[in-house]
Design a protein around this motif. Structure first.
Motif, PDB file in Angstrom:
ATOM      1  N   THR A  64       0.801  -1.230   0.000  1.00 19.98           N
ATOM      2  CA  THR A  64       0.000   0.000   0.000  1.00 19.98           C
ATOM      3  C   THR A  64       0.832   1.278   0.000  1.00 19.98           C
ATOM      4  O   THR A  64       0.272   2.368  -0.111  1.00 19.98           O
ATOM      5  N   CYS A 104      -7.334  -1.484  -5.837  1.00 25.77           N
ATOM      6  CA  CYS A 104      -8.014  -0.306  -5.275  1.00 25.77           C
ATOM      7  C   CYS A 104      -7.376   0.150  -3.976  1.00 25.77           C
ATOM      8  O   CYS A 104      -7.573   1.295  -3.549  1.00 25.77           O
ATOM      9  N   LYS A 105      -6.612  -0.744  -3.331  1.00 26.04           N
ATOM     10  CA  LYS A 105      -5.977  -0.407  -2.062  1.00 26.04           C
ATOM     11  C   LYS A 105      -4.693   0.397  -2.255  1.00 26.04           C
ATOM     12  O   LYS A 105      -4.176   0.957  -1.284  1.00 26.04           O
ATOM     13  N   VAL A 160      -3.567   3.251  -2.946  1.00 26.70           N
ATOM     14  CA  VAL A 160      -4.052   4.630  -3.092  1.00 26.70           C
ATOM     15  C   VAL A 160      -2.933   5.654  -3.265  1.00 26.70           C
ATOM     16  O   VAL A 160      -3.200   6.808  -3.620  1.00 26.70           O
ATOM     17  N   CYS A 203     -12.522   1.227  -9.677  1.00 27.68           N
ATOM     18  CA  CYS A 203     -11.938   1.916  -8.524  1.00 27.68           C
ATOM     19  C   CYS A 203     -10.720   2.737  -8.918  1.00 27.68           C
ATOM     20  O   CYS A 203     -10.281   3.588  -8.138  1.00 27.68           O
ATOM     21  N   GLU A 221     -11.664   6.102  -8.462  1.00 27.43           N
ATOM     22  CA  GLU A 221     -12.498   6.273  -7.269  1.00 27.43           C
ATOM     23  C   GLU A 221     -11.631   6.339  -6.013  1.00 27.43           C
ATOM     24  O   GLU A 221     -11.628   7.327  -5.296  1.00 27.43           O
ATOM     25  N   THR A 222     -10.861   5.268  -5.764  1.00 27.30           N
ATOM     26  CA  THR A 222      -9.967   5.269  -4.603  1.00 27.30           C
ATOM     27  C   THR A 222      -8.530   5.583  -5.000  1.00 27.30           C
ATOM     28  O   THR A 222      -7.799   6.196  -4.226  1.00 27.30           O
ATOM     29  N   GLN A 244      -6.559   7.821  -6.887  1.00 28.85           N
ATOM     30  CA  GLN A 244      -6.817   9.113  -7.529  1.00 28.85           C
ATOM     31  C   GLN A 244      -5.556   9.953  -7.773  1.00 28.85           C
ATOM     32  O   GLN A 244      -5.661  11.044  -8.316  1.00 28.85           O
ATOM     33  N   THR A 283     -14.831   6.580 -14.619  1.00 28.26           N
ATOM     34  CA  THR A 283     -14.147   6.996 -13.392  1.00 28.26           C
ATOM     35  C   THR A 283     -12.728   7.497 -13.660  1.00 28.26           C
ATOM     36  O   THR A 283     -12.161   8.198 -12.816  1.00 28.26           O
TER      37      THR A 283
END
Length: 236
Positions: A49, A70-71, A73, A92, A95-96, A98, A117
């Motif tokens: 992450t 999606c994790k 970030v 995602c 969404e997450t 970004q 998205t």
């Protein structure tokens, strides 16, 4: 891990290196490692992450882009090109995830529509989705990417008119929409005064080429920066 002769598949244990900020596994262009065994991208990579850059290119995976990406970030660069990935791009991304500045998914087998998205990636400078199997039209949300400098959607099955709102992307330097099913060139492309490369070849473009296209590249300061335009193999 670049230009080596590793065998087997990517080890899921790499996912345990949770302090990693950069991970690159890159084969020679268009030549996957000879001893590499195709396998899905390990889901344990989603534990990384703290990654800022993830490049898994010219490898030859099986399966899809893991939804658990999606994790990740903190990613600013996600490059998964030339790797045989299939399915749709997880929504995602945008969404997450970004903070992306560069998203390169060229030369895979990705399908479905281009996710709307992606229009939330306000820091994005490079978007390469060419040589896939995307269908439908370009989502209007892409017109929100005002920092975009390079856009490649070539060699898909995208349809309709080339959107007039592309003229809002005033920072664009390179635009490739070749090898699709587009039918019309909007005069608004002439607003792309920083454009140095424009490829609209091998579509179904009809009618006259708008004279405004002659304004493309007019804002380039250096005289040596020639403008390249290709509209060959159409119905103009």
């Amino acid at each position: 891990m670049y230009l080596n002769n590793f065998t087997g598949s990517l080890s899921p244990s790499i996912g345990g290196a949770t302090s990693l900020k950069l991970l690159t596994f890159d084969g020679r262009p268009y030549i996957p490692p000879s001893g590499f065994v195709p396998a899905p991208i390990p889901s344990t990579f989603c534990q990384l992450t703290k990654l800022r850059t993830l490049k898994l290119t010219t490898v030859g995976f099986t399966g899809k882009i893991p939804p658990c990406f999606c994790k990740l970030v903190q990613l600013t660069h996600l490059h998964l090109y030339e790797s045989n990935l299939q399915g749709e791009v997880p929504s995602c991304i945008g969404e997450t995830v970004q903070n992306l500045e560069s998203l390169q998914l060229t030369s895979n087998k990705l399908t479905g529509p281009i996710p709307a998205t992606l229009g939330r990636l306000k820091k994005l400078q490079t978007l390469y989705l060419g040589q896939n199997r995307f269908t439908g039209s370009i989502p209007p949300e892409i017109g929100n990417l005002l920092s975009l400098q390079n856009l490649n959607l070539g060699s898909n099955s995208l349809t309709g008119s080339i959107p007039a709102w592309l003229g809002r992307l005033s920072e664009l330097q390179s635009l490739d929409l070749s090898n699709n099913l587009f039918t019309r060139v909007p005069p608004e492309l002439g607003k792309l005064v920083k454009l140095q490369y424009l490829s609209l070849s091998t579509n179904k473009l009809q009618g006259n080429l708008p004279s405004e296209i002659g304004n493309c590249g007019s804002g380039i300061a250096n005289d040596w920066s020639a403008l390249y335009i290709d509209v060959s193999n159409n119905r103009l």
